[in-house]
Write a protein that holds these residues in place. Sequence first.
Motif, short mmCIF file in Angstrom:
data_model
loop_
_atom_site.label_atom_id
_atom_site.label_comp_id
_atom_site.label_asym_id
_atom_site.label_seq_id
_atom_site.Cartn_x
_atom_site.Cartn_y
_atom_site.Cartn_z
N ALA A 367 0.83 -1.21 0.00
CA ALA A 367 0.00 0.00 0.00
C ALA A 367 0.87 1.25 0.00
CB ALA A 367 -0.92 0.00 1.21
N GLN A 368 1.95 1.19 0.78
CA GLN A 368 2.86 2.34 0.86
C GLN A 368 3.54 2.57 -0.49
OE1 GLN A 368 5.94 1.99 3.85
NE2 GLN A 368 5.64 4.14 4.36
N LYS A 369 3.96 1.46 -1.11
CA LYS A 369 4.63 1.54 -2.42
C LYS A 369 3.70 2.16 -3.47
CE LYS A 369 6.28 -1.87 -5.24
NZ LYS A 369 6.65 -3.28 -5.41
N LYS A 370 2.42 1.86 -3.34
CA LYS A 370 1.44 2.37 -4.31
C LYS A 370 0.97 3.79 -3.96
CE LYS A 370 1.25 -0.88 -7.27
NZ LYS A 370 1.55 -0.64 -8.67
N GLY A 371 1.50 4.33 -2.87
CA GLY A 371 1.19 5.72 -2.52
C GLY A 371 -0.15 5.91 -1.82
N ALA A 372 -0.69 4.85 -1.21
CA ALA A 372 -2.00 4.96 -0.55
C ALA A 372 -1.91 5.93 0.65
CB ALA A 372 -2.47 3.59 -0.09
N LYS A 373 -2.94 6.78 0.77
CA LYS A 373 -3.00 7.70 1.91
C LYS A 373 -3.64 6.99 3.10
CE LYS A 373 -4.24 12.13 3.65
NZ LYS A 373 -3.73 11.83 5.01
N PHE A 374 -4.63 6.14 2.80
CA PHE A 374 -5.30 5.38 3.86
C PHE A 374 -5.24 3.89 3.59
CE2 PHE A 374 -7.61 9.46 4.08
CZ PHE A 374 -7.42 9.75 5.42
N VAL A 375 -5.13 3.12 4.67
CA VAL A 375 -5.33 1.68 4.54
C VAL A 375 -6.47 1.28 5.49
CG1 VAL A 375 -4.33 -0.62 4.83
CG2 VAL A 375 -2.93 1.24 3.93
#
Length: 414
Positions: A367-375
């Motif tokens: 998720a971090q690699k894909k730039g997600a702001k929220f998980v």
Amino acid sequence: MSKIYSGIRGTSSLDPAETYSFNQIIKKSRNVFDVFGYEEISLPLLEEEGLFRRSVGDTTDIVEKQMFKIEGKDIVLRPEGTAQVIRYYLENSLYKKSDFYKFSYVGPMFRGERPQKGRLRQFHHIGAEAIGSNSFYLDAEIISLSMRILDIIGVREKSLNINTLGCSLDKVNFSKDLKKKLIGNKSKFCQDCQRRIQKNPLRVIDCKNKTCKSEVATLNIGESHLCSDCRQHFNDLRVLLDELGIDYTYSPHLVRGLDYYTNTVFEITSSQLGSQDAIGAGGRYNELIQCLGGPSISAIGFALGVERLMLILDKSSPRKGISVYVATVDDNLKTQALKLTQQLRGEGIRVDTGYLKKSLKGQLRYAQKKGAKFVVIMGEEEIAQNSVMLKDMDTATQEKVKIDAVVNKIKSEI
Ligand SMILES: [Zn+2]
Ligand SMILES: [Zn+2]
């Protein structure tokens, strides 16, 4: 081991960033066409071979060497758009419905010869045709339309070369005159040109062969073959272009490699491309409609080469990644996760969930690699309370949120 296939030589497979920049060129061009009142048409990739033999010309490079023919059939993959637009126009007797049309088109074109650097087998054209008028005002519109598109898509350095071939009678005189000039030095030209000097001397002028080019450069080609109407048309156009502030160079050697051109022809080159190759070209074809069996109707058009534009434009990149990732602690919560994912997508939020067996830690890393702001983290314990954990990736904090409130909460924060 099975064979790994390669793409066909002379074709290109675009990655997401290239596809994005390709689409940007098309999108911006379409906006300009719209502003200028050109309506887009979509035509097939296959046409009868004869259409191009008759219009583009039997002795042109395109027809002689470059047509992509379907074996055993009189069918080719289209080499260019103009003849095809006119085929469509005549087949539907459009001239009976209106006396003036402005069409645009976008799509792949094909060339059958062995591919070389910068000359693809499958390439793309953005083009326009204005059918029904011989006014030099229309010449100026077509020229300014092509320049406007290049401006809008960001081609900074470009030069416009213009010339006139005159009407078909002038072209006959021009041909005769050229033949006289060339025949004495026939042996200095390539094999193809030696034949062309007899059959179609105009095609010698745009031969790509170096020796032919330097021979042609020494020729004194003036305007003496032009009748007074054609001379007037060209002069009027030049005055108008000055008036409109469109810079151009008068290039008497510019003839364009297609037989159907008459009167105004033009070509746009860019020093950013680092070669003499044109990024776009066009011209009048006042005899083409009649030559393809229609009434005598004047027309003018142009086409830009998308691959060449891509070479000189700054690469812009698409927006990457996602805003939200829905993670699951346990695989049996996948259905719930997919439901929430669909709900968020329904709101137009860029969201993804996992399809690989990964630990929660692994999912957070992705998720971090894909730039997600929220998980959104779904665990048995929270789900039992109709809740999920919502992790803010920027602050690394998390809070428990009721599952039916999570969509609105995310919506309000991104
Ligand atoms: Zn004339
Ligand atoms: Zn030659």
